[in-house]
Each structure stands twice: as structure tokens, then as C-alpha cells.
Motif scaffolding. Structure first.
Motif, PDB file in Angstrom:
ATOM      1  N   ASP A 184       1.024  -1.194   0.069  1.00 49.56           N
ATOM      2  CA  ASP A 184      -0.023  -0.012  -0.116  1.00 49.56           C
ATOM      3  C   ASP A 184       0.900   1.194   0.154  1.00 49.56           C
ATOM      4  O   ASP A 184       0.496   2.237  -0.783  1.00 49.56           O
ATOM      5  N   ALA A 185       1.798   1.223   0.954  1.00 50.10           N
ATOM      6  CA  ALA A 185       2.887   2.350   0.840  1.00 50.10           C
ATOM      7  C   ALA A 185       3.395   2.692  -0.445  1.00 50.10           C
ATOM      8  O   ALA A 185       3.450   3.865  -0.996  1.00 50.10           O
ATOM      9  N   ILE A 186       4.081   1.390  -1.308  1.00 48.34           N
ATOM     10  CA  ILE A 186       4.591   1.855  -2.586  1.00 48.34           C
ATOM     11  C   ILE A 186       3.557   2.184  -3.498  1.00 48.34           C
ATOM     12  O   ILE A 186       3.874   3.068  -4.451  1.00 48.34           O
ATOM     13  N   ASN A 187       2.153   1.726  -3.619  1.00 52.64           N
ATOM     14  CA  ASN A 187       1.340   2.221  -4.330  1.00 52.64           C
ATOM     15  C   ASN A 187       0.872   3.720  -4.144  1.00 52.64           C
ATOM     16  O   ASN A 187       0.493   4.501  -5.027  1.00 52.64           O
ATOM     17  N   THR A 188       0.865   4.129  -2.815  1.00 53.07           N
ATOM     18  CA  THR A 188       0.536   5.396  -2.501  1.00 53.07           C
ATOM     19  C   THR A 188       1.694   6.324  -3.176  1.00 53.07           C
ATOM     20  O   THR A 188       1.347   7.433  -3.869  1.00 53.07           O
ATOM     21  N   VAL A 189       2.903   6.171  -2.920  1.00 52.83           N
ATOM     22  CA  VAL A 189       4.076   6.734  -3.652  1.00 52.83           C
ATOM     23  C   VAL A 189       3.953   6.776  -5.104  1.00 52.83           C
ATOM     24  O   VAL A 189       4.330   7.876  -5.757  1.00 52.83           O
ATOM     25  N   GLU A 190       3.848   5.606  -5.869  1.00 53.20           N
ATOM     26  CA  GLU A 190       3.853   5.742  -7.169  1.00 53.20           C
ATOM     27  C   GLU A 190       2.397   6.572  -7.791  1.00 53.20           C
ATOM     28  O   GLU A 190       2.858   7.366  -8.605  1.00 53.20           O
ATOM     29  N   ALA A 191       1.308   6.455  -7.097  1.00 55.91           N
ATOM     30  CA  ALA A 191       0.275   7.504  -7.470  1.00 55.91           C
ATOM     31  C   ALA A 191       0.450   8.772  -7.232  1.00 55.91           C
ATOM     32  O   ALA A 191       0.150   9.624  -8.244  1.00 55.91           O
ATOM     33  N   ALA A 192       1.131   9.061  -6.130  1.00 53.65           N
ATOM     34  CA  ALA A 192       1.451  10.604  -5.844  1.00 53.65           C
ATOM     35  C   ALA A 192       2.307  11.134  -6.863  1.00 53.65           C
ATOM     36  O   ALA A 192       2.387  12.209  -7.193  1.00 53.65           O
ATOM     37  N   MET A 193       3.487  10.227  -7.276  1.00 55.81           N
ATOM     38  CA  MET A 193       4.447  10.859  -8.036  1.00 55.81           C
ATOM     39  C   MET A 193       4.067  10.811  -9.607  1.00 55.81           C
ATOM     40  O   MET A 193       4.089  12.079 -10.334  1.00 55.81           O
ATOM     41  N   LYS A 194       2.920  10.166 -10.069  1.00 54.01           N
ATOM     42  CA  LYS A 194       2.257  10.170 -11.488  1.00 54.01           C
ATOM     43  C   LYS A 194       1.398  11.444 -11.437  1.00 54.01           C
ATOM     44  O   LYS A 194       1.376  12.306 -12.388  1.00 54.01           O
ATOM     45  N   ALA A 195       0.950  11.621 -10.119  1.00 52.19           N
ATOM     46  CA  ALA A 195      -0.162  12.735 -10.043  1.00 52.19           C
ATOM     47  C   ALA A 195       0.745  14.244 -10.191  1.00 52.19           C
ATOM     48  O   ALA A 195       0.079  15.151 -10.833  1.00 52.19           O
ATOM     49  N   GLN A 196       1.767  14.124  -9.785  1.00 59.18           N
ATOM     50  CA  GLN A 196       2.263  15.350  -9.701  1.00 59.18           C
ATOM     51  C   GLN A 196       3.242  15.590 -10.695  1.00 59.18           C
ATOM     52  O   GLN A 196       3.362  16.636 -11.377  1.00 59.18           O
ATOM     53  N   PHE A 197       3.650  14.498 -11.360  1.00 63.31           N
ATOM     54  CA  PHE A 197       4.512  14.361 -12.719  1.00 63.31           C
ATOM     55  C   PHE A 197       3.739  13.705 -13.710  1.00 63.31           C
ATOM     56  O   PHE A 197       4.108  12.427 -13.907  1.00 63.31           O
ATOM     57  N   GLY A 198       2.961  14.208 -14.494  1.00 61.37           N
ATOM     58  CA  GLY A 198       2.029  13.455 -15.341  1.00 61.37           C
ATOM     59  C   GLY A 198       2.723  12.735 -16.420  1.00 61.37           C
ATOM     60  O   GLY A 198       2.380  12.121 -17.326  1.00 61.37           O
ATOM     61  N   GLU A 199       4.032  13.207 -16.900  1.00 60.72           N
ATOM     62  CA  GLU A 199       4.868  12.557 -17.844  1.00 60.72           C
ATOM     63  C   GLU A 199       5.444  11.154 -17.434  1.00 60.72           C
ATOM     64  O   GLU A 199       5.819  10.620 -18.416  1.00 60.72           O
ATOM     65  N   VAL A 200       5.128  10.815 -16.257  1.00 62.48           N
ATOM     66  CA  VAL A 200       5.708   9.508 -15.698  1.00 62.48           C
ATOM     67  C   VAL A 200       4.593   8.672 -16.474  1.00 62.48           C
ATOM     68  O   VAL A 200       3.406   8.521 -15.786  1.00 62.48           O
ATOM     69  N   ARG A 201       5.260   7.664 -17.212  1.00 64.35           N
ATOM     70  CA  ARG A 201       4.212   6.509 -17.801  1.00 64.35           C
ATOM     71  C   ARG A 201       4.586   5.229 -17.026  1.00 64.35           C
ATOM     72  O   ARG A 201       3.674   4.476 -16.888  1.00 64.35           O
ATOM     73  N   TRP A 202       5.854   5.046 -16.670  1.00 63.72           N
ATOM     74  CA  TRP A 202       5.833   3.769 -16.115  1.00 63.72           C
ATOM     75  C   TRP A 202       6.914   4.075 -14.880  1.00 63.72           C
ATOM     76  O   TRP A 202       7.895   4.688 -14.905  1.00 63.72           O
ATOM     77  N   SER A 203       6.672   3.291 -13.705  1.00 61.34           N
ATOM     78  CA  SER A 203       7.347   3.258 -12.554  1.00 61.34           C
ATOM     79  C   SER A 203       7.568   1.855 -12.109  1.00 61.34           C
ATOM     80  O   SER A 203       6.756   1.222 -12.147  1.00 61.34           O
TER      81      SER A 203
END
Length: 50
Positions: free
Chosen positions: A23-42
Motif C-alpha cells: 500500500d505504501a509503494i502504491n501510494t508513492v507511485e500514485a502521488a508521483m504520477k499525479a505530480q509528474f504527469g509525464e511519468v508513464r512507467w514506474s
């Protein structure tokens, strides 16, 4: 790594093992993609040693 307009992010993070690790990893990935829309893969690798 940037591929055209898309960005790939690879993370290796020292983390304490917990029941909520996924859950912690999924939260970090979602926040990163929300802030940086150009992130397609993590790719996020939790680790507690090298």
C-alpha cells in the motif's frame, strides 16, 4: 529515463518490512504520477540491504 514525451522512473528504496508495504509503494507511485504527469512507467523495488 526519458523516452520522447514519456518518462520511466526506477526506484530502489530502503524500507522497513511492514504489513502495509505494498500500500505504501502504491501510494508513492500514485502521488508521483499525479505530480509528474509525464511519468508513464514506474518500477519500485523495496529493499532493506544492498
Amino acid at each position: 529515463l526519458q523516452m520522447g514525451a514519456d518518462v520511466m522512473v526506477a526506484v530502489k528504496a530502503r524500507m522497513q518490512p511492514t504489513a502495509n508495504l505494498i500500500d505504501a509503494i502504491n501510494t508513492v507511485e500514485a502521488a508521483m504520477k499525479a505530480q509528474f504527469g509525464e511519468v508513464r512507467w514506474s518500477f519500485f523495488e523495496p529493499d532493506n540491504a544492498d
